[in-house]
Design a protein around this motif. Structure first.
Motif, PDB file in Angstrom:
ATOM      1  N   SER A  61      48.817  -3.340   7.066  1.00  0.00           N
ATOM      2  CA  SER A  61      49.752  -2.653   6.183  1.00  0.00           C
ATOM      3  C   SER A  61      51.010  -3.500   6.104  1.00  0.00           C
ATOM      4  O   SER A  61      51.318  -4.275   7.004  1.00  0.00           O
ATOM      5  N   THR A  75      50.041  -1.034   1.052  1.00  0.00           N
ATOM      6  CA  THR A  75      48.791  -1.080   1.811  1.00  0.00           C
ATOM      7  C   THR A  75      47.782  -1.888   1.012  1.00  0.00           C
ATOM      8  O   THR A  75      47.514  -1.565  -0.149  1.00  0.00           O
ATOM      9  N   GLY A  92      55.909   0.586   1.809  1.00  0.00           N
ATOM     10  CA  GLY A  92      54.650   1.292   2.049  1.00  0.00           C
ATOM     11  C   GLY A  92      53.426   0.599   1.481  1.00  0.00           C
ATOM     12  O   GLY A  92      52.368   1.232   1.340  1.00  0.00           O
ATOM     13  N   THR A 107      44.570  -3.430  -0.756  1.00  0.00           N
ATOM     14  CA  THR A 107      43.230  -3.080  -1.216  1.00  0.00           C
ATOM     15  C   THR A 107      42.595  -4.358  -1.741  1.00  0.00           C
ATOM     16  O   THR A 107      43.136  -5.002  -2.644  1.00  0.00           O
ATOM     17  N   THR A 133      53.583  -6.370   4.077  1.00  0.00           N
ATOM     18  CA  THR A 133      53.491  -7.565   3.232  1.00  0.00           C
ATOM     19  C   THR A 133      53.615  -8.869   4.018  1.00  0.00           C
ATOM     20  O   THR A 133      53.872  -9.919   3.445  1.00  0.00           O
TER      21      THR A 133
END
Length: 335
Positions: free
Chosen positions: A137, A73, A71, A75, A139
């Motif tokens: 989103s 995400t 998950g 930033t 990796t």
């Protein structure tokens, strides 16, 4: 305890974000502890990234007892208001010189999770070099350039510690994900009466068949996706060097998927004529060369002059190409 943050490295961009998103004024003193990391590059010294090379990498950070990227995400910016860190960046671009002990420069700065008293939440870092474009989103890091000239590397997850117990030495250990091919060429003249006597002999081109190049790297585990093996890869930097009996390095190193045989097409210019040598399989002793990931292979091509048969007549021919003839015209109305 407040930590003063140095100037951000203005020449770098965080992967996947625009210049306006990631570049700006230096960050103010903030009530959180910055993460300081080192690096090393593992592999052969013959790699394209050598001691003193400038390297940029995309660095990802996650929190938890273990490095769990589920998950994730991205930033790209720290939200700092009046010295208070409200939100942390978890993606940064690292800049360093390979083979030095200098601290890695991060843009933006990465911070440990902050609390009062100091947080015990661990942070974990991974990195992909060169820096690429990170998906919205997840990796997956996509290479910005796919041309066989990129020394793609991966530094697996490292535990950076926490705000109340930061790791004393955080090292991103980069390993090469490709094999490297270097080429050298020599010329062996005929022992008898050679066909090329009195003619200049030079190398025009080398092309590697079925070369696969790194396309994306999953920063979570270092998994690479490769381009299809359909296209040939031309070795760059070949400037028609004259050939002689000593092996001479030609072209620049290329980095492709390892673990396979190597087959090349070579064009040699003899006098005014280009002579192609196609489907040449590279050997290692009596067997085929099998390339190895994270290793550099020196491939020496020996161009041998053919001997002229004194008791036979050679076949000569000219070539013509039938010109295109104009065919019937066509038209269409676009209503």
């Amino acid at each position: 305890m407040k930590t003063r943050i140095g100037l951000a490295v203005l020449a770098l961009l965080a992967a996947g974000c625009s210049e306006s998103e990631n570049m700006g004024t230096p960050e103010v003193p903030v009530n959180a502890k910055a993460i300081r990391i080192g690096h090393s590059v593992q592999g052969t010294t013959r790699a394209a990234v050598i001691e003193g090379s400038d390297v940029t990498a995309t660095v990802l950070m996650c929190d938890g007892n273990t490095a769990d990227w589920t998950g994730f995400t991205p930033t790209y910016k720290n939200d700092i208001q009046s010295g208070t860190l409200n939100d942390r960046a978890n993606v940064s671009t690292a800049s360093f010189k390979a083979g030095t002990d200098a601290t890695v420069a991060l843009n933006p700065t990465l911070y440990y999770a902050h609390a009062d008293p100091a947080s015990s939440t661990k942070s974990h870092l991974v990195a992909v070099a060169p820096d690429g474009n990170l998906a919205a989103s997840g990796t997956i890091v996509t290479m910005k350039t796919i041309d066989g000239q990129q020394d793609v590397m991966y530094a697996e997850a490292v535990d950076a510690g926490s705000e109340n117990s930061p790791a004393n030495s955080i090292n991103l250990a980069f390993n090469h994900l490709t094999t490297q091919l270097n080429f050298a060429v020599k010329y062996t003249s005929s022992a008898g009466t050679g066909e090329w006597k009195g003619k200049s002999v030079s190398l025009k081109s080398i092309s590697i068949q079925n070369a696969q190049l790194p396309q994306t790297v999953d920063a979570a585990d270092g998994t690479v996706s490769w381009t299809d093996a359909a296209a040939a890869l031309s070795v760059p930097g070949i400037a028609n060097p004259a050939l002689n009996e000593s092996a001479t390095a030609v072209g620049t190193p290329v980095m492709i998927k390892g673990g396979s045989t190597v087959k090349v097409d070579v064009t040699v210019t003899v006098g005014d004529a280009d002579l192609p040598f196609t489907n040449v399989t590279i050997k290692n002793g009596d067997g085929d060369l099998i390339t190895e990931t994270a290793k550099a292979h020196l491939i020496t091509l020996d161009v041998k002059e053919p001997e002229t048969a004194s008791d036979a007549t050679s076949v000569t021919a000219t070539a013509t190409v039938t010109p295109w003839e104009q065919g019937a015209p066509g038209s269409a109305d676009l209503d």
